[in-house]
Motif scaffolding. Structure first.
Motif, PDB file in Angstrom:
ATOM      1  N   ILE A 104       0.864  -1.186   0.000  1.00 54.54           N
ATOM      2  CA  ILE A 104       0.000   0.000   0.000  1.00 54.54           C
ATOM      3  C   ILE A 104       0.895   1.229   0.000  1.00 54.54           C
ATOM      4  CG2 ILE A 104      -1.761   1.272   1.262  1.00 54.54           C
ATOM      5  CD1 ILE A 104      -2.516  -1.426   2.557  1.00 54.54           C
ATOM      6  N   ALA A 105       0.683   2.100  -0.980  1.00 49.57           N
ATOM      7  CA  ALA A 105       1.481   3.326  -1.083  1.00 49.57           C
ATOM      8  C   ALA A 105       0.611   4.424  -1.677  1.00 49.57           C
ATOM      9  CB  ALA A 105       2.703   3.091  -1.957  1.00 49.57           C
ATOM     10  N   ILE A 106       0.734   5.602  -1.126  1.00 51.39           N
ATOM     11  CA  ILE A 106      -0.069   6.728  -1.606  1.00 51.39           C
ATOM     12  C   ILE A 106       0.157   6.980  -3.097  1.00 51.39           C
ATOM     13  CG2 ILE A 106      -0.365   9.241  -1.422  1.00 51.39           C
ATOM     14  CD1 ILE A 106      -0.368   8.919   1.591  1.00 51.39           C
TER      15      ILE A 106
ATOM     16  N   GLN B 216      -6.367   6.062  -8.821  1.00 53.31           N
ATOM     17  CA  GLN B 216      -7.504   6.974  -8.715  1.00 53.31           C
ATOM     18  C   GLN B 216      -7.497   7.991  -9.852  1.00 53.31           C
ATOM     19  OE1 GLN B 216      -9.894   6.692  -5.998  1.00 53.31           O
ATOM     20  NE2 GLN B 216     -10.982   7.804  -7.573  1.00 53.31           N
ATOM     21  N   LEU B 217      -6.314   8.486 -10.213  1.00 50.76           N
ATOM     22  CA  LEU B 217      -6.199   9.442 -11.317  1.00 50.76           C
ATOM     23  C   LEU B 217      -6.675   8.819 -12.632  1.00 50.76           C
ATOM     24  CD1 LEU B 217      -5.225  12.218 -12.367  1.00 50.76           C
ATOM     25  CD2 LEU B 217      -2.985  11.150 -12.736  1.00 50.76           C
ATOM     26  N   LEU B 218      -6.233   7.586 -12.915  1.00 49.57           N
ATOM     27  CA  LEU B 218      -6.661   6.910 -14.141  1.00 49.57           C
ATOM     28  C   LEU B 218      -8.173   6.708 -14.166  1.00 49.57           C
ATOM     29  CD1 LEU B 218      -3.835   4.242 -14.501  1.00 49.57           C
ATOM     30  CD2 LEU B 218      -4.194   6.279 -15.932  1.00 49.57           C
TER      31      LEU B 218
ATOM     32  N   LEU C  85      -9.885  13.848  -5.944  1.00 49.68           N
ATOM     33  CA  LEU C  85      -8.719  12.987  -6.166  1.00 49.68           C
ATOM     34  C   LEU C  85      -7.829  12.847  -4.922  1.00 49.68           C
ATOM     35  CD1 LEU C  85      -6.936  11.258  -8.050  1.00 49.68           C
ATOM     36  CD2 LEU C  85      -5.907  13.399  -8.856  1.00 49.68           C
ATOM     37  N   PRO C  86      -7.344  13.926  -4.317  1.00 49.36           N
ATOM     38  CA  PRO C  86      -6.509  13.742  -3.119  1.00 49.36           C
ATOM     39  C   PRO C  86      -7.299  13.201  -1.925  1.00 49.36           C
ATOM     40  CG  PRO C  86      -6.838  16.077  -3.558  1.00 49.36           C
ATOM     41  CD  PRO C  86      -7.420  15.331  -4.720  1.00 49.36           C
TER      42      PRO C  86
ATOM     43  N   LEU D  79      -6.358   9.671  -0.099  1.00 51.57           N
ATOM     44  CA  LEU D  79      -6.048   9.594   1.325  1.00 51.57           C
ATOM     45  C   LEU D  79      -7.001   8.646   2.058  1.00 51.57           C
ATOM     46  CD1 LEU D  79      -4.266  10.571   3.633  1.00 51.57           C
ATOM     47  CD2 LEU D  79      -5.839  12.479   3.938  1.00 51.57           C
ATOM     48  N   ILE D  80      -8.289   8.750   1.782  1.00 50.67           N
ATOM     49  CA  ILE D  80      -9.264   7.870   2.436  1.00 50.67           C
ATOM     50  C   ILE D  80      -8.996   6.416   2.069  1.00 50.67           C
ATOM     51  CG2 ILE D  80     -11.712   7.213   2.506  1.00 50.67           C
ATOM     52  CD1 ILE D  80     -12.356  10.234   2.276  1.00 50.67           C
ATOM     53  N   THR D  81      -8.701   6.149   0.806  1.00 54.60           N
ATOM     54  CA  THR D  81      -8.406   4.781   0.373  1.00 54.60           C
ATOM     55  C   THR D  81      -7.151   4.267   1.065  1.00 54.60           C
ATOM     56  OG1 THR D  81      -9.459   5.169  -1.764  1.00 54.60           O
ATOM     57  CG2 THR D  81      -7.946   3.301  -1.623  1.00 54.60           C
TER      58      THR D  81
END
Length: 189
Positions: A114-116, A123-125, A162-163, A167-169
């Motif tokens: 798991i990495a931001i 998420q961006l895609l 997006l951010p 962060l929540i994910t």
């Protein structure tokens, strides 16, 4: 050639995950959670913009079980959410969006730390191609609205979220990993 074998292995492994009692149980629980979150944790902004946290259950499934199960899970939860709370016309394009979300997140998150940055890219895609692209197209087809009218609002909403979604994910997936480690540690004692 090595990358193709790795990719094939990832998809086959994802499909096998669903055949286990553990996989079925977790998918069932997350499906119920997704439906509850869609009912209780959703903000509708006008007719075409919706902020919902039901996708968090999907992210857990995509992280744990990969792109194949993620896509199937996305389709199932989309259809069940529509049955429970029908809003507008049912359109298979929206279900396709959920399948693509599951495949994209599953392909990027499955069997990876798991990495931001990794979550951000996934998420961006999804925001670019699925939410702003395909989803906006489907809204134009279903409701007869002009693309150029819908797109600016959808771009702003997705850029703002997006951010936040990243962060929540990250927090949710980190919590899931911690819980699973504690469960496994307790089972070994």
């Amino acid at each position: 050639m090595e990358k193709i074998k790795d990719l094939k292995s990832k998809y086959v492994s994802s499909l096998r995950e669903f055949a286990t009692p553990r996989g079925l149980t977790i998918c069932g629980l997350m499906c119920a959670l997704a439906i509850v979150l869609n009912l209780a944790a959703r903000i509708d902004i006008g007719q075409f913009v919706r902020i919902s946290f039901s996708g968090l259950a999907n992210r857990v499934i995509e992280f744990l079980f990969g792109p194949i199960i993620g896509g199937i899970f996305g389709a199932v939860t989309d259809i069940l959410n529509y049955i429970v709370t029908p809003k507008g016309a049912f359109f298979p394009g929206f279900t396709l969006d959920k399948i693509l979300e599951g495949v994209i997140f599953g392909a990027i998150l499955y069997k990876k730390p798991i990495a931001i940055p990794r979550i951000f890219v996934a998420q961006l895609l999804v925001n670019l191609f699925v939410h702003c692209g395909l989803n906006t197209l489907w809204l134009c087809v279903v409701y007869g609205r002009a693309w150029r009218v819908l797109l600016p609002t959808r771009i702003i909403t997705n850029a703002v979220m997006l951010p936040i979604d990243t962060l929540i994910t990250f927090v949710v997936l980190t919590s899931v990993v911690t819980i699973l480690r504690r469960i496994r540690g307790g089972a070994q004692n």
